[in-house]
Write a protein that holds these residues in place. Structure first.
Motif, PDB file in Angstrom:
ATOM      1  N   VAL A   1     -17.613  -7.248  -3.567  1.00  0.00           N
ATOM      2  CA  VAL A   1     -17.560  -6.527  -4.843  1.00  0.00           C
ATOM      3  C   VAL A   1     -16.930  -5.150  -4.597  1.00  0.00           C
ATOM      4  CG1 VAL A   1     -19.988  -5.708  -4.631  1.00  0.00           C
ATOM      5  CG2 VAL A   1     -18.909  -5.805  -6.877  1.00  0.00           C
ATOM      6  N   VAL A   2     -16.038  -4.773  -5.495  1.00  0.00           N
ATOM      7  CA  VAL A   2     -15.340  -3.489  -5.344  1.00  0.00           C
ATOM      8  C   VAL A   2     -16.378  -2.369  -5.280  1.00  0.00           C
ATOM      9  CG1 VAL A   2     -13.717  -1.865  -6.386  1.00  0.00           C
ATOM     10  CG2 VAL A   2     -13.321  -4.335  -6.602  1.00  0.00           C
ATOM     11  N   GLU A   3     -16.239  -1.528  -4.253  1.00  0.00           N
ATOM     12  CA  GLU A   3     -17.269  -0.515  -4.008  1.00  0.00           C
ATOM     13  C   GLU A   3     -16.654   0.857  -3.779  1.00  0.00           C
ATOM     14  OE1 GLU A   3     -20.484  -1.238  -0.875  1.00  0.00           O
ATOM     15  OE2 GLU A   3     -19.455   0.508  -0.055  1.00  0.00           O
ATOM     16  N   LEU A   4     -17.218   1.841  -4.429  1.00  0.00           N
ATOM     17  CA  LEU A   4     -16.900   3.239  -4.118  1.00  0.00           C
ATOM     18  C   LEU A   4     -18.191   3.872  -3.651  1.00  0.00           C
ATOM     19  CD1 LEU A   4     -14.824   4.362  -7.263  1.00  0.00           C
ATOM     20  CD2 LEU A   4     -13.972   3.462  -5.091  1.00  0.00           C
ATOM     21  N   SER A   5     -18.143   4.553  -2.524  1.00  0.00           N
ATOM     22  CA  SER A   5     -19.330   5.283  -2.094  1.00  0.00           C
ATOM     23  C   SER A   5     -19.302   6.636  -2.795  1.00  0.00           C
ATOM     24  CB  SER A   5     -19.320   5.461  -0.586  1.00  0.00           C
ATOM     25  OG  SER A   5     -18.265   6.312  -0.214  1.00  0.00           O
ATOM     26  N   THR A   6     -20.419   7.321  -2.785  1.00  0.00           N
ATOM     27  CA  THR A   6     -20.463   8.613  -3.494  1.00  0.00           C
ATOM     28  C   THR A   6     -20.618   9.765  -2.502  1.00  0.00           C
ATOM     29  OG1 THR A   6     -22.826   8.237  -3.840  1.00  0.00           O
ATOM     30  CG2 THR A   6     -21.365   7.639  -5.648  1.00  0.00           C
ATOM     31  N   TYR A   7     -20.147   9.546  -1.251  1.00  0.00           N
ATOM     32  CA  TYR A   7     -20.219  10.640  -0.271  1.00  0.00           C
ATOM     33  C   TYR A   7     -19.501  11.885  -0.793  1.00  0.00           C
ATOM     34  CZ  TYR A   7     -21.895   7.450   3.414  1.00  0.00           C
ATOM     35  OH  TYR A   7     -22.627   6.582   4.164  1.00  0.00           O
ATOM     36  N   MET A   8     -18.373  11.623  -1.501  1.00  0.00           N
ATOM     37  CA  MET A   8     -17.573  12.763  -1.964  1.00  0.00           C
ATOM     38  C   MET A   8     -17.600  12.873  -3.487  1.00  0.00           C
ATOM     39  SD  MET A   8     -14.754  12.077   0.815  1.00  0.00           S
ATOM     40  CE  MET A   8     -15.728  10.882   1.674  1.00  0.00           C
ATOM     41  N   ALA A   9     -18.759  12.544  -4.073  1.00  0.00           N
ATOM     42  CA  ALA A   9     -18.878  12.554  -5.538  1.00  0.00           C
ATOM     43  C   ALA A   9     -18.528  13.932  -6.089  1.00  0.00           C
ATOM     44  CB  ALA A   9     -20.289  12.166  -5.936  1.00  0.00           C
ATOM     45  N   GLN A  10     -17.768  13.947  -7.191  1.00  0.00           N
ATOM     46  CA  GLN A  10     -17.315  15.233  -7.743  1.00  0.00           C
ATOM     47  C   GLN A  10     -17.997  15.552  -9.063  1.00  0.00           C
ATOM     48  OE1 GLN A  10     -13.144  14.397  -7.818  1.00  0.00           O
ATOM     49  NE2 GLN A  10     -12.807  15.165  -5.746  1.00  0.00           N
ATOM     50  N   GLY A  11     -19.150  14.955  -9.269  1.00  0.00           N
ATOM     51  CA  GLY A  11     -19.906  15.250 -10.480  1.00  0.00           C
ATOM     52  C   GLY A  11     -19.332  14.644 -11.744  1.00  0.00           C
ATOM     53  N   LYS A  12     -18.404  13.679 -11.580  1.00  0.00           N
ATOM     54  CA  LYS A  12     -17.844  13.020 -12.766  1.00  0.00           C
ATOM     55  C   LYS A  12     -18.786  11.910 -13.233  1.00  0.00           C
ATOM     56  CE  LYS A  12     -13.056  13.678 -11.293  1.00  0.00           C
ATOM     57  NZ  LYS A  12     -11.959  13.001 -10.595  1.00  0.00           N
ATOM     58  N   ASP A  13     -18.714  11.576 -14.509  1.00  0.00           N
ATOM     59  CA  ASP A  13     -19.532  10.470 -15.009  1.00  0.00           C
ATOM     60  C   ASP A  13     -18.780   9.158 -14.750  1.00  0.00           C
ATOM     61  OD1 ASP A  13     -20.936   8.557 -16.330  1.00  0.00           O
ATOM     62  OD2 ASP A  13     -20.945   9.569 -18.282  1.00  0.00           O
ATOM     63  N   PRO A  14     -19.283   8.346 -13.803  1.00  0.00           N
ATOM     64  CA  PRO A  14     -18.544   7.134 -13.429  1.00  0.00           C
ATOM     65  C   PRO A  14     -18.365   6.160 -14.587  1.00  0.00           C
ATOM     66  CG  PRO A  14     -20.648   7.275 -12.236  1.00  0.00           C
ATOM     67  CD  PRO A  14     -20.533   8.515 -13.057  1.00  0.00           C
ATOM     68  N   ASP A  15     -19.277   6.211 -15.577  1.00  0.00           N
ATOM     69  CA  ASP A  15     -19.185   5.253 -16.686  1.00  0.00           C
ATOM     70  C   ASP A  15     -18.043   5.582 -17.641  1.00  0.00           C
ATOM     71  OD1 ASP A  15     -21.316   3.852 -15.727  1.00  0.00           O
ATOM     72  OD2 ASP A  15     -22.791   5.035 -16.857  1.00  0.00           O
ATOM     73  N   THR A  16     -17.592   6.837 -17.625  1.00  0.00           N
ATOM     74  CA  THR A  16     -16.549   7.221 -18.581  1.00  0.00           C
ATOM     75  C   THR A  16     -15.276   7.732 -17.907  1.00  0.00           C
ATOM     76  OG1 THR A  16     -17.555   9.403 -18.721  1.00  0.00           O
ATOM     77  CG2 THR A  16     -18.178   7.815 -20.435  1.00  0.00           C
ATOM     78  N   ASP A  17     -15.375   8.182 -16.665  1.00  0.00           N
ATOM     79  CA  ASP A  17     -14.187   8.740 -16.003  1.00  0.00           C
ATOM     80  C   ASP A  17     -13.123   7.651 -15.824  1.00  0.00           C
ATOM     81  OD1 ASP A  17     -13.095  11.135 -14.352  1.00  0.00           O
ATOM     82  OD2 ASP A  17     -12.755   9.366 -13.107  1.00  0.00           O
ATOM     83  N   PRO A  18     -11.934   7.831 -16.423  1.00  0.00           N
ATOM     84  CA  PRO A  18     -10.924   6.762 -16.389  1.00  0.00           C
ATOM     85  C   PRO A  18     -10.449   6.424 -14.983  1.00  0.00           C
ATOM     86  CG  PRO A  18     -10.128   8.685 -17.652  1.00  0.00           C
ATOM     87  CD  PRO A  18     -11.511   9.011 -17.188  1.00  0.00           C
ATOM     88  N   GLU A  19     -10.365   7.435 -14.118  1.00  0.00           N
ATOM     89  CA  GLU A  19      -9.881   7.192 -12.752  1.00  0.00           C
ATOM     90  C   GLU A  19     -10.880   6.325 -11.962  1.00  0.00           C
ATOM     91  OE1 GLU A  19      -8.814   9.896  -9.002  1.00  0.00           O
ATOM     92  OE2 GLU A  19      -8.511  10.900 -10.940  1.00  0.00           O
ATOM     93  N   ILE A  20     -12.161   6.657 -12.102  1.00  0.00           N
ATOM     94  CA  ILE A  20     -13.198   5.882 -11.401  1.00  0.00           C
ATOM     95  C   ILE A  20     -13.246   4.459 -11.957  1.00  0.00           C
ATOM     96  CG2 ILE A  20     -15.694   5.689 -10.933  1.00  0.00           C
ATOM     97  CD1 ILE A  20     -15.826   8.754 -10.926  1.00  0.00           C
ATOM     98  N   GLN A  21     -13.164   4.360 -13.287  1.00  0.00           N
ATOM     99  CA  GLN A  21     -13.193   3.031 -13.919  1.00  0.00           C
ATOM    100  C   GLN A  21     -12.020   2.170 -13.447  1.00  0.00           C
ATOM    101  OE1 GLN A  21     -15.355   1.310 -16.043  1.00  0.00           O
ATOM    102  NE2 GLN A  21     -16.744   2.899 -15.315  1.00  0.00           N
ATOM    103  N   ALA A  22     -10.836   2.796 -13.328  1.00  0.00           N
ATOM    104  CA  ALA A  22      -9.649   2.045 -12.885  1.00  0.00           C
ATOM    105  C   ALA A  22      -9.811   1.584 -11.439  1.00  0.00           C
ATOM    106  CB  ALA A  22      -8.406   2.911 -13.036  1.00  0.00           C
TER     107      ALA A  22
END
Ligand code: VOV
Length: 247
Positions: A107-128
């Motif tokens: 399953v496609v996975e992004l870790s949050t080691y370098m999370a930038q405080g964006k909302d993953p549910d709405t941020d278009p870059e994270i969603q893409a």
């Protein structure tokens, strides 16, 4: 105490490797071969439609070396859809001429080691990134990997902070290859035999070697990475199936 990093998880991915029984294929009648090609073409067209509707993604590749001949790479919102499409492929006439030397589910996975405080549910870059459309680049490289658990080199006994520092350096090395290599990291803890799948895309196969060699010197790879088998494929259009299967 070490703790798991939170992961963002997206679409599921099935790397479905197939080997062609060329002897049986050559023995088949022209009519049988035409039927098999047209049916598989149809199935692949339906997978392309899913991609057009942004409900998944699909790539078709020829694979170099003895490990496989073809790779069908599908990405879908659920694992059940992957099971269904794999079964649909198995039911085709063409599958009578295929064996399945390897497959990998993750399953496609992004870790949050370098999370930038964006909302993953709405941020278009994270969603893409979580719901990726496979790059239409010429070549693909796939391998599964683990992070080592051995004495002082035990990834799972390191603090999140220390792991984050190593991942930062890893990301910096990767960024040097922007425009040359794109990566999709998939998690497979509990899903398949290794902990992660690494799927890379490039215009030039040499860029895989350059990136992977350079990364071997990053502490996270040098101390902690263990690798499975490597598979290299070349992207083909659906329309090229006939040419690929021509005997
Ligand atoms: C184009 C190259 C490239 C780039 C830019 C890149 C960047 C990044 C970033 C920024 C991050 C962390 C955030 C996230 O997105 O998760 C990662 C994460 C990860 N990577 Fe990576 N990676 C690349 C490429 C790349 C390669 C070639 C490999 C294989 C290692 C090697 O030695 O053969 C790899 C592995 C991983 C893994 C297994 C993880 C998850 C580890 C975990 O413990 O969670 N990766 N990766």
């Amino acid at each position: 105490m070490p703790e798991a990093v939170e992961t963002l998880d997206g679409w599921y991915m099935l790397h479905d490797f197939r080997q062609v029984d060329w002897t049986a294929w050559k023995k088949a009648s022209t009519e049988e071969r035409e039927q098999a090609i047209s049916e598989l073409n149809h199935l692949m067209a339906s997978w392309q439609d899913v991609e057009s509707d942004k409900q998944g993604s699909f790539g078709f590749y020829t694979v170099v070396g003895h490990k496989a001949d073809l790779l069908f790479l599908n990405v879908r919102p659920t694992m059940e859809e992957l099971t269904e499409l794999e079964t649909a492929l198995n039911k085709t006439k063409m599958a009578e001429f295929f064996t399945q030397p390897y497959s990998y589910v993750s399953v496609v996975e992004l870790s949050t080691y370098m999370a930038q405080g964006k909302d993953p549910d709405t941020d278009p870059e994270i969603q893409a990134r979580l719901k990726p459309i496979l790059p239409k680049w010429n070549h693909v490289c796939f391998y599964p990997m683990d992070k080592r658990r051995d004495g002082d080199d035990n990834w799972y006994m390191m603090s999140k902070e220390d792991r984050g520092k190593l991942m930062y350096t890893h990301g910096m090395t990767g960024r040097k290859y922007a425009g040359h290599v794109r990566q999709i990291i998939t998690g497979s803890q509990g899903l398949d035999d290794w902990e992660w799948g690494v799927t890379l895309f490039a215009h030039d196969t040499l860029q895989f070697k350059k990136l992977i060699y350079e990364m071997r010197f990053d502490e996270v790879s040098a101390r902690f990475a263990e690798f499975g088998s490597f598979y290299i494929g070349h992207r083909k259009e659906r329309e090229e199936l006939e040419k690929v299967m021509h005997v």
